[in-house]
Design an enzyme around this catalytic site. Structure first.
Site, mmCIF file in Angstrom:
data_model
loop_
_atom_site.group_PDB
_atom_site.id
_atom_site.type_symbol
_atom_site.label_atom_id
_atom_site.label_comp_id
_atom_site.label_asym_id
_atom_site.label_seq_id
_atom_site.Cartn_x
_atom_site.Cartn_y
_atom_site.Cartn_z
ATOM 1 N N ASP A 164 0.850 -1.182 0.000
ATOM 2 C CA ASP A 164 0.000 0.000 0.000
ATOM 3 C C ASP A 164 0.893 1.242 0.000
ATOM 4 O OD1 ASP A 164 -2.326 1.662 0.607
ATOM 5 O OD2 ASP A 164 -1.547 1.733 2.652
ATOM 6 N N ASP A 182 -0.320 5.081 1.024
ATOM 7 C CA ASP A 182 -0.541 6.070 2.087
ATOM 8 C C ASP A 182 -0.390 5.460 3.473
ATOM 9 O OD1 ASP A 182 -1.738 8.650 0.641
ATOM 10 O OD2 ASP A 182 -2.541 6.874 -0.352
#
Length: 295
Positions: free
Chosen positions: A93, A95
């Site tokens: 991922d 963020d």
């Protein structure tokens, strides 16, 4: 019953006290932990591992992780049959995992709506808002009218790779792993990070821009938890392997589908729901400590 390997990771030498307390706690669960090899270090982190002949339930894992945390270590629970050489893919991922911020929250700061957007982001990552697509649309709608220049300002002034991110990607690429950045965030940032850090592939959402301003809409299909898992499956298929050959890293509820069933799942400074389900929870070590799990 498949064996279980416990791995402690720390920035400082692992103390005998930690070893004693882990083994003592395990005995109370009716388990015996056998030391595998000795303590090792890669210069940045120290690692020690033990083998258990039985699996642990969630509460038992939490008890052992709590002991490790009290002695400045992160504790991981790995499938005892896992061969590090079988890991072919690194999927992660963006963020709050690869980078230090939630990009959408920082963009919203340019309209004075950061608090409103961040509140929705937090609830989504904790798993309280189940529909990621609806959550993203609500947040992006609040960005209507923001100058597209704000994206560059966020990237230049606020975005930093998290501790160990650069080293992790450099080593993963050197090893020939297929590196995949898959994000519910935005292509403006994932493309820059793909080039900066050398990801083989990056997938994210595209913000609509008209007359130099954000319209408050997302173009095309939204990358949610289902899409993240699908992109990982697709990458594995193209390499002739499965998710069991992947190491996955995330921090929020929308990463769980991607992480579930992977060879090693790592929760990085993650929400409780993610830590509970992940094989490894990194709260004290950097992202590059993942390399000690696959060597």
């Amino acid at each position: 019953m498949p064996k279980l390997n416990l791995v402690a990771l720390s920035r400082e030498p692992i103390s005998e006290k930690l070893v004693f307390e882990l083994k003592d706690c395990a005995l109370k669960f009716g388990l015996v932990l056998h030391t595998v090899g000795g303590q090792i270090s890669n210069g940045a982190y120290y690692s020690e591992r033990w083998e258990s002949s039985h699996q642990l339930d969630i509460s038992q894992r939490e008890s052992l992780r709590s002991i490790a945390a009290g002695l400045n270590s992160d504790l991981c629970f790995l499938n005892g049959d896992l061969n590090p050489a079988d890991i072919k893919v690194l999927a992660m991922d963006m963020d709050s995992t690869l980078i230090n911020i939630e990009c959408i929250d920082e963009i919203a700061d340019f309209t004075g709506k950061k608090a409103a957007v961040a509140q929705i982001t937090e609830a989504t990552m904790r798993g309280e808002i189940k529909d990621f697509q609806e959550s993203l649309r609500r947040r992006v709608a609040l960005l209507e009218g923001v100058s597209a220049d704000a994206l560059e300002a966020v990237y230049r002034e606020r975005l930093q790779p998290n501790l160990g991110a650069t080293e992790l990607l450099a080593s993963a690429n050197e090893r020939g792993l297929y590196t995949l950045l898959v994000s519910g965030g935005f292509t403006f940032f994932t493309e820059k990070l793909r080039q900066q850090l050398g990801f083989k592939q990056a997938q994210a959402n595209t913000l609509e821009i008209s007359d130099g301003k954000l319209t408050g809409k997302v173009l095309g299909q939204i990358v949610d938890g289902i899409a993240k898992a699908a992109y990982l499956d697709e990458a594995c298929r193209s390499l002739g392997c499965t998710k069991a050959n992947a190491i996955t890293i995330g921090d929020g509820a929308n990463d769980l589908m991607m992480m579930n069933g992977s060879g090693i799942s790592i929760a990085y400074k993650a929400k409780p729901i993610v830590k509970e389900k992940a094989d490894a929870a990194f709260d004290r070590v950097g992202l590059d400590a993942a390399l000690l799990l696959i060597t």
